[in-house]
Design an enzyme around this catalytic site. Structure first.
Site, PDB file in Angstrom:
ATOM      1  CG  ASN A 121      47.297  41.256  -4.775  1.00 48.07           C
ATOM      2  OD1 ASN A 121      48.393  41.015  -4.271  1.00 48.07           O
ATOM      3  ND2 ASN A 121      46.569  40.323  -5.389  1.00 48.07           N
ATOM      4  CD1 TRP A 122      51.342  46.710  -4.084  1.00 47.35           C
ATOM      5  CD2 TRP A 122      53.293  46.510  -2.986  1.00 47.35           C
ATOM      6  NE1 TRP A 122      51.583  47.897  -3.431  1.00 47.35           N
ATOM      7  CE2 TRP A 122      52.788  47.804  -2.755  1.00 47.35           C
ATOM      8  CE3 TRP A 122      54.514  46.155  -2.399  1.00 47.35           C
ATOM      9  CZ2 TRP A 122      53.448  48.740  -1.954  1.00 47.35           C
ATOM     10  CZ3 TRP A 122      55.170  47.074  -1.601  1.00 47.35           C
ATOM     11  CH2 TRP A 122      54.642  48.357  -1.389  1.00 47.35           C
ATOM     12  CE  LYS A 123      47.511  40.381  -8.937  1.00 41.93           C
ATOM     13  NZ  LYS A 123      46.844  39.965 -10.175  1.00 41.93           N
ATOM     14  CG  HIS A 172      44.397  36.601  -5.985  1.00 44.20           C
ATOM     15  ND1 HIS A 172      44.708  36.130  -7.237  1.00 44.20           N
ATOM     16  CD2 HIS A 172      44.189  37.931  -6.117  1.00 44.20           C
ATOM     17  CE1 HIS A 172      44.695  37.153  -8.096  1.00 44.20           C
ATOM     18  NE2 HIS A 172      44.383  38.254  -7.434  1.00 44.20           N
ATOM     19  CD  GLU A 231      47.243  36.349  -9.754  1.00 49.35           C
ATOM     20  OE1 GLU A 231      47.966  36.755  -8.829  1.00 49.35           O
ATOM     21  OE2 GLU A 231      46.762  37.116 -10.629  1.00 49.35           O
ATOM     22  CD  GLU A 246      40.867  40.283  -7.473  1.00 46.49           C
ATOM     23  OE1 GLU A 246      41.316  41.424  -7.458  1.00 46.49           O
ATOM     24  OE2 GLU A 246      41.583  39.269  -7.411  1.00 46.49           O
ATOM     25  N   GLY A 279      44.647  41.308 -15.014  1.00 44.94           N
ATOM     26  CA  GLY A 279      45.896  41.492 -15.756  1.00 44.94           C
ATOM     27  C   GLY A 279      45.736  41.428 -17.259  1.00 44.94           C
ATOM     28  CB  SER A 283      41.827  45.348 -16.128  1.00 43.29           C
ATOM     29  OG  SER A 283      42.603  44.231 -16.525  1.00 43.29           O
ATOM     30  N   GLY A 307      45.671  45.300  -8.814  1.00 40.79           N
ATOM     31  CA  GLY A 307      46.950  44.642  -9.066  1.00 40.79           C
ATOM     32  C   GLY A 307      47.927  45.601  -9.715  1.00 40.79           C
ATOM     33  N   GLY A 308      48.066  45.508 -11.026  1.00 43.33           N
ATOM     34  CA  GLY A 308      49.064  46.278 -11.780  1.00 43.33           C
ATOM     35  C   GLY A 308      49.102  47.760 -11.433  1.00 43.33           C
TER      36      GLY A 308
HETATM   37  P1  13P Z   1      45.014  43.662 -12.122  1.00 45.34           P
HETATM   38  O1  13P Z   1      44.534  44.937 -11.502  1.00 45.34           O
HETATM   39  O2  13P Z   1      46.469  43.684 -12.492  1.00 45.34           O
HETATM   40  O3  13P Z   1      44.120  43.187 -13.224  1.00 45.34           O
HETATM   41  O4  13P Z   1      44.920  42.540 -10.955  1.00 45.34           O
HETATM   42  C1  13P Z   1      43.753  42.415 -10.228  1.00 45.34           C
HETATM   43  C2  13P Z   1      44.009  41.503  -9.101  1.00 45.34           C
HETATM   44  O5  13P Z   1      44.223  40.322  -9.273  1.00 45.34           O
HETATM   45  C3  13P Z   1      44.043  42.084  -7.755  1.00 45.34           C
HETATM   46  O6  13P Z   1      44.050  41.091  -6.779  1.00 45.34           O
END
Ligand code: 13P
Length: 252
Positions: free
Chosen positions: A9-11, A97, A99, A169, A175, A215, A236-237
């Site tokens: 998930n590149w966000k 998500h 977010e 999640e 993050g 994470s 994510g990251g």
């Molecule tokens: P991180 O891997 O950066 O913690 O993000 C997880 C996430 O929100 C994937 O959708």
């Protein structure tokens, strides 16, 4: 039997050229890796879908949008609908998500509409759920997760539910560098599988892929993925560099 999946998930990261470069790197690495023990999906911004689709082999690397609208078309300035996403050649959409729920006010009801429209467009859904730190600490997390799933997904038929991948999640792990322990994650994954079994029966529950997100990195993925109810990750990251993403893909 269910599939293992590692999804990025590149966000809101990368310009289109940067995203195309990253997608190519992932695609090449997946091709070079040969037989993998999981499916690979990348979730990219709307602006990138068409250009990324052109440089990947969709049979090897699935392509997800990170959201879609709760309407099909019309006067909704700035929104992007599920049929529009599907028309790019993307085959997945990430919905729910934390977010989106937290910053953009996506309610269970809005998400239920998005789920229906995405399925009507032939998209598979990676549906996210997970509790806040406060909900973890006050012990209400299972109720929260149950409501998130039941109120937006459990109206589906068993046949439609086959197109749902669930991602657990915990918000406190996203993050933050703070991963849920593999035991904490396994406990919730087993709970989620139990909810699916109660609603749809054991067979559907056993066939449902449940991903962990928060994470997740090459260093902790093997321990997480070794748990019986953890079928991969939503990353994510660590999905923003082909090398770290592939380090998770090959953790199985
Ligand atoms: P991180 O891997 O950066 O913690 O993000 C997880 C996430 O929100 C994937 O959708």
């Amino acid at each position: 039997m269910r599939k293992n999946i590692v999804a990025g998930n590149w966000k809101m990261n990368t310009t289109v050229p940067e995203g195309v470069k990253l997608a190519k790197e992932v695609n090449d690495a997946v091709a070079a890796a040969g037989d993998l023990k999981c499916d690979v999906v990348i979730g990219v911004p709307f602006t990138h879908l068409t250009a990324v689709k052109a440089v990947i082999d969709i049979n090897k690397v699935g392509l997800a949008a990170e959201n879609c609208a709760d309407h099909t078309s019309g006067a909704y300035t700035g929104e992007v609908s599920a049929p529009m996403v599907a028309s790019t050649g993307a085959n997945y959409v990430i919905l729910g998500h934390s977010e989106r729920r937290g910053y953009y006010g996506e309610t269970y009801e809005i998400l239920k509409n998005k789920v229906d429209l995405a399925l009507e467009s032939g998209l598979k859904i990676i549906f996210c759920c997970g509790e806040s730190l406060e909900e973890r600490e006050n012990g209400s997390f299972k109720e929260v997760i149950k409501a998130e799933l039941a109120d937006s997904l459990f109206h589906l038929s068993a046949e439609a539910f086959a197109n749902i991948v669930i991602a657990y999640e915990p918000i406190w792990a996203i993050g933050t560098g703070k991963t849920a322990t593999s035991d904490q994650a396994q406990e919730v994954h087993a709970f989620i599988r139990g909810l699916v079994a109660e609603k749809y029966g054991e067979q559907v529950a056993n066939d449902t892929t449940i991903l962990y997100g928060g994470s997740c990195k090459p260093a902790n993925a093997p321990e997480l993925f070794a748990k019986p109810d953890i079928d991969g990750g939503l990353i994510g990251g660590a999905s923003l560099k082909a090398e770290s993403f592939m380090g998770i893909v090959t953790a199985f």
